[in-house]
Scaffold this motif. Structure first.
Motif: not given
Ligand code: NAP
Length: 490
Positions: A23-28
């Motif tokens: 997810t975008p949060e995991q990428v961050d």
């Protein structure tokens, strides 16, 4: 929930269960973990960097059998090639380990104070370098080891003092995840933070673009298509704080073969060139996509020899069903653009047959479409009237990883003009042999003018690759304790 799927390259069937895309949060989170790891890693000693790089090389070799089996399923490149590529990847990691240990990243220019007023007089100055920070690294499909998770970009970035977040290639997901598992064990065994090398998976903008946009990312390192590289370079430039983007892209690698040499060695050269065009099913950024010949009976005979030699080649399956379709579309595109096929057999669903065609230089220069890379075993003969027109062909190509120049062994006006023309557009100029095969060495230059690379003054292969991840800083009248660090950042 988005998923990504590994595929059997030979059958096109799914390999294993679908994997959850990050997810975008995991990428961050991966980018933030890399930023946390940067504080310690940028100040690490050369010996510590070397220990990590050697540990990673050892881990790859210890898991060779499983890794090669998995890589073969996902890429169809075959165990011989894949074992060789794993050797090269381990060699590369150890070479950067040696460089780290020698303190290459800490080299300085010491410029002692000069008494008196300017412009002659100046304070004491030391020019040294600092690592850029966390690097977003994009793997290529066609080198599942050497341009992937533990490939040259990761090795050179770590040696420079930069953490890395890898965007796993969807073409070899399971292999990337397995290599990442090995990395985590090595990091833990050396008490290094897990975030020093991260991995994210998932398609296009959710993952890759998000990673490039993260404020902690300080540079992009990309190996892949010109289209993908251009898209991500635009992302790097559009950030509130633009960052360097090192894109190693596609190339058409002209080969110029002069008639005098062809008259004596045409048959041998045709066999060598046919092998290079179909090597790895033509899936090399250095694959010879254009052969420039000057009209002459020896050149005509060479075309016959090349056609025969190429017809005997049986390339293996392509990396993905999508690439197989793209190859057919690329060939079709060339035919529509007016080339005359000399060799065109369809092959089967996975493995194409080599494609060879010819066109006049005037037509080649006029048609931009003919200068685009067709990824696969395809090559185009371009007929020139003269050396002058050969130079016009090179100019039209504009930028290439390599130019090969056969028959320029004696200094003449023509030879000088051709060498000048080749050097003007290529990162590497070869006078013998074929462009496929890129040595990892001190003298290597892998990267030429656009469209072969976004930063032609840098290289992604060879020792100088470390320079991409280091930024010069001048220390003026620095106190003794700073100088005592001998180039090692604080
Ligand atoms: P690619 O399709 O451009 O993919 C490379 C990587 O970039 C993949 O991780 C891909 O993600 C990602 N990507 C591509 N476009 C993107 C976008 N618009 N936004 C976000 N991420 C994006 O290239 P490839 O098929 O793997 O490799 C073949 C090409 O690489 C050929 O053109 C070959 O000549 C070139 N190549 C160049 C060199 C060199 O050193 N110059 C070496 C090897 C290969 P996904 O995983 O989601 O697709």
């Amino acid at each position: 929930m988005k998923t990504v799927q590994s595929t059997n390259a030979r059958t096109g069937e799914p390999l294993g269960a679908p994997l959850v895309a990050h997810t975008p949060e995991q990428v961050d989170k991966a980018a933030e973990a890399a930023a946390l790891a940067f504080a310690g890693w940028q100040a690490s000693a050369g010996g510590q960097r070397a220990q990590l790089l050697r540990g990673l090389a050892d881990a790859l070799e210890a898991d060779r059998e499983e890794l090669v089996t998995l890589a073969d399923l996902e890429t169809a490149l075959g165990p011989v090639r894949l074992n060789g590529e794993l050797d090269r990847t381990a060699f590369q990691l150890r070479r950067f380990a040696d460089m780290a240990e020698r303190g290459v990243a800490f080299e300085r220019t010491d410029d002692p104070a000069v008494a008196g007023g300017p412009p002659v007089g100046h304070p004491a100055m030391v020019r040294q370098r600092v690592p850029l920070g966390p690097v977003a690294m994009f793997s290529a499909s066609n080198f599942p080891f050497a341009f992937s998770v533990l490939g040259g970009d990761t090795a050179s970035a770590l040696a420079a003092g930069c953490p890395v977040v890898v965007k796993a290639h969807t073409g070899h997901l399971l292999l990337s995840i397995r290599v990442f598992g090995l990395i985590q064990k090595v990091l833990a065994s050396l008490n290094l933070p897990a975030g020093l090398i991260g991995l994210v998976q998932g398609g296009g903008s959710d993952v890759g673009v998000r990673l490039m946009q993260h404020e902690s990312i300080a540079a992009g390192a990309f190996t892949g298509s010109t289209r993908g590289g251009a898209a991500l370079q635009a992302v790097a430039n559009a950030r509130p704080r633009p960052i360097p983007f090192y894109g190693e892209l596609g190339s058409i690698n002209p080969v110029i073969a002069l008639p005098a040499l062809l008259a004596s060695k045409g048959a041998d050269l045709a066999a060598t060139l046919a092998g290079s065009i179909s090597l790895g099913c033509g899936q090399f950024c250095t694959s010879p996509g254009v052969i420039v010949l000057i009209k002459d009976p020896a050149s005509n005979a060479f075309v016959q020899q090349l056609t025969t030699a190429l017809a005997a080649q049986k390339p293996h399956a392509m990396l993905t069903p999508g690439m197989r379709q793209a190859f057919d579309a690329g060939v079709e595109h060339m035919v529509t653009a007016g080339v005359k096929p000399l060799l065109q057999e369809v092959g089967n669903a996975e493995a194409p047959r080599p494609f060879l065609a010819q066109v006049d230089a005037v037509h080649f220069i006029a048609k931009t479409a003919l200068r685009e890379e067709v990824f696969g075993p395809a090559s185009l003969i371009v007929w020139a009237d003269s050396v002058a027109q050969t130079l016009e062909v090179l100019q039209a190509v504009g930028g290439s990883l390599t130019v090969t120049l056969w028959g320029a062994d004696t200094e003449t006006d023509d030879a000088r003009a051709l060498v000048r023309g080749a050097m003007a557009i290529a990162g590497r100029v070869l006078f013998t042999g074929v462009p496929t095969g890129v040595a990892v060495s001190a003298g290597q230059q892998h990267g030429g003018p656009w469209p072969s690379s976004t930063q032609p003054m840098t290289t992604s292969v060879g020792d100088a690759a470390i320079d991409r991840f280091l930024r010069p800083v001048c220390l003026q009248d620095a106190p003794a304790w700073v100088l005592a660090r001998q180039g090692r950042p604080c």
